[in-house]
Design an enzyme around this catalytic site. Structure first.
Site, mmCIF file in Angstrom:
data_model
loop_
_atom_site.group_PDB
_atom_site.id
_atom_site.type_symbol
_atom_site.label_atom_id
_atom_site.label_comp_id
_atom_site.label_asym_id
_atom_site.label_seq_id
_atom_site.Cartn_x
_atom_site.Cartn_y
_atom_site.Cartn_z
ATOM 1 N N GLY A 1 -44.778 -11.342 28.894
ATOM 2 C CA GLY A 1 -44.881 -12.409 27.918
ATOM 3 C C GLY A 1 -45.714 -13.505 28.067
ATOM 4 N N CYS B 1 -34.110 -5.230 30.828
ATOM 5 C CA CYS B 1 -34.019 -3.745 30.250
ATOM 6 C C CYS B 1 -32.773 -2.854 30.596
ATOM 7 C CB CYS B 1 -35.343 -2.566 31.073
ATOM 8 S SG CYS B 1 -35.392 -1.143 30.578
ATOM 9 N N ASP C 1 -37.878 -12.822 29.467
ATOM 10 C CA ASP C 1 -36.404 -12.724 30.018
ATOM 11 C C ASP C 1 -35.795 -13.845 30.185
ATOM 12 O OD1 ASP C 1 -36.867 -9.801 29.806
ATOM 13 O OD2 ASP C 1 -37.339 -9.703 32.024
ATOM 14 N N LYS D 1 -33.221 -8.075 26.824
ATOM 15 C CA LYS D 1 -34.460 -8.377 27.720
ATOM 16 C C LYS D 1 -35.279 -7.241 27.860
ATOM 17 C CE LYS D 1 -32.677 -12.611 27.752
ATOM 18 N NZ LYS D 1 -33.177 -13.586 26.783
ATOM 19 N N THR D 2 -36.256 -7.144 26.945
ATOM 20 C CA THR D 2 -37.239 -5.903 27.126
ATOM 21 C C THR D 2 -38.374 -6.247 27.074
ATOM 22 O OG1 THR D 2 -37.029 -4.977 25.030
ATOM 23 C CG2 THR D 2 -35.492 -4.369 26.360
ATOM 24 N N ALA D 3 -39.510 -5.633 27.449
ATOM 25 C CA ALA D 3 -40.986 -5.751 27.223
ATOM 26 C C ALA D 3 -41.212 -5.719 25.727
ATOM 27 C CB ALA D 3 -41.851 -4.747 27.906
ATOM 28 N N ALA D 4 -40.517 -4.811 25.001
ATOM 29 C CA ALA D 4 -40.683 -4.756 23.609
ATOM 30 C C ALA D 4 -40.307 -6.042 22.834
ATOM 31 C CB ALA D 4 -39.906 -3.458 22.930
ATOM 32 N N CYS E 1 -35.316 -0.023 23.079
ATOM 33 C CA CYS E 1 -34.876 0.420 24.566
ATOM 34 C C CYS E 1 -35.095 1.882 24.442
ATOM 35 C CB CYS E 1 -33.500 0.013 24.957
ATOM 36 S SG CYS E 1 -32.968 0.736 26.546
#
Length: 446
Positions: free
Chosen positions: A40, A188, A324, A332-335, A367
């Site tokens: 982020g 994740c 996150d 909480k994910t990169a996406a 996910c």
């Protein structure tokens, strides 16, 4: 214990500041300070780097390397390497920024400055906090020693330990394999299941599955938060003979005797010790102490206290957060971070120009639930845990195409587009795929 840790930390910081001289302590000033150079922080910094001068944009990040963490699950399955998931931090941060290789020790939001662990002071006009979550292996007695010394305890969550997961798998001949999900926030949150399914597939390929009992132990009351995908995962576990224990939390590891102790969260006095031949552990996680102990910035859970739609701090309008460490109640994910970057960029830019906030984050998260070496269920959903799927077909199926998307295309998208500030998540593609050419979402509320 927490109070003692805070006192000790403050003592160490005071000691460093007292012993430092004016020669080796620096003072910086910038328009935007980005604390954290992960997914982020790096992506949002790249957007601002296009218009700000180098001395106006500071990124505070201590790490030498940047990792594409979604690849760690694949690494655990033996089909990728840690080198493929790693880049030098200097190569992924925008060139048009000032990188301070240090971490935040003290935040003073009232005076708008941050003190680093080395004692440097950074004054800012605006700040974006993107420090993520820390892995707390130390919170489970016996776990750290087991990871460092045992040959059958492993974890995909750390670049240090992820490669050894496949070594444990290769040596697993029979007995019991246990997989865990901790009683804490988790980045994740699908990954604990992914490595379980990959391990199952590996053992089947090696004709050893009948000799190994597999159990997934999760502290959660459900196997997955979104019912559509949870239903599919329950069917998958049943068909593959994977036992699932809900509300079950790992509390102790005895690597000498190959024993793990679990607590029943619905009846905390009830504990059960089991033997294992393989133990995959997801550690408890928390925001850094410098953040969680600062109650002006963080909420009771230790997360940056922001509005869940605007990502602006509830009290300090010149502070935003992403990823996150933000208090937003999304997975909480990169996406999720990708979807948040444009919201932060546009809303923070509006604050800087004295305008109202234009964008609203809907809680989007994705996910890719890898279910083996060639299949994946692509789960996408919003704040209300309603499916928010990109493709015009039901994504609660195991598909090879989604696995290829996860393993081949997503890493390239991350390195080449997201970290350079050009990927804001699949919202545009979703509208096109579903023939929705107008964005009907209302603007953000201040």
């Amino acid at each position: 214990m927490v109070v003692l840790r805070i006192l000790y930390r403050n003592f160490r910081i005071s000691e460093r500041r007292f012993s430092a001289t004016s020669v080796n302590r620096d003072k910086y000033s910038c328009k935007i300070l980005v604390v954290g150079g992960g997914a982020g922080g790096c992506s949002t910094a790249a957007k601002f780097a296009r218009t700000l001068k180098k001395n106006e944009l500071i990124v505070l990040e201590p790490s030498e390397y940047h990792y594409y963490q979604p690849l760690f699950t694949i690494i655990g399955g033996g089909t990728s390497t840690i080198q493929e998931a790693r880049r030098k931090e200097s190569d992924v941060l925008p060139k048009n920024c000032t990188w301070i290789k240090d971490k935040a020790a003290l935040y003073d939001p009232d005076k708008s400055f941050v003190t680093t662990e080395k004692g440097d002071v950074i004054e800012y006009d605006y700040m974006l906090i993107a420090v993520g979550l820390e892995l707390r292996y130390d919170l489970i007695p016996g776990l750290q020693e087991a990871l460092d010394k045992s040959s059958n305890v492993c974890s995909i969550y750390s670049p240090k330990y992820a490669p050894q997961v496949f070594e444990v798998l290769k040596n697993l001949k029979d007995g019991a394999a246990h997989f865990t999900f901790p009683n804490s926030p988790v980045k994740c949150p699908g990954a604990p299941q992914k490595i379980c399914y990959i391990s199952d597939h590996y053992l089947r390929k090696q004709n050893r599955r009948d000799n190994v009992n597999i159990t997934y132990n999760t502290s959660l009351p459900v196997i997955f938060g979104v019912k559509k995908y949870a239903d599919a995962l329950w069917k998958l576990c049943k068909s593959r003979n994977i036992d699932v224990n809900l509300r079950t939390n790992l509390v102790n590891v005895n690597s000498v005797n190959n024993e793990a102790t679990f607590q029943n969260l619905d009846n905390p006095d009830e504990k059960k010790t089991v033997k294992f031949s393989m133990l995959h552990v997801v550690p408890p996680m928390a925001t850094p102490l410098s953040l969680s102990s600062n109650k002006k910035i963080s909420n009771e859970a230790g997360f940056v206290n922001v509005h869940k739609h605007t990502l602006q701090h509830i009290v300090y309008p010149n502070i935003f957060s992403i990823g996150d460490c933000a208090s937003t109640p999304n997975s909480k994910t990169a996406a999720a971070a990708a979807a948040q970057t444009e919201v932060v960029f546009r809303n923070l830019s509006a604050v800087m120009n004295g305008q109202s906030l234009p964008l609203s984050y809907d809680g989007y998260a994705s996910c890719p639930l890898v279910t083996g070496y060639d299949k994946c269920i692509l789960a996408e959903f919003d704040y209300n845990l309603n499916p928010l799927e990109t493709f015009p077909f039901d994504q609660d199926k195991e598909l090879r195409s989604m696995y290829i998307l996860k393993k081949i295309f997503m890493p390239q998208l991350y390195w080449n587009l997201m970290l350079n500030g050009y990927w804001n998540g699949p919202a545009l593609f979703r509208r096109i795929m579903h023939l929705q050419f107008m964005d009907k979402k209302p603007p953000a509320k201040s």
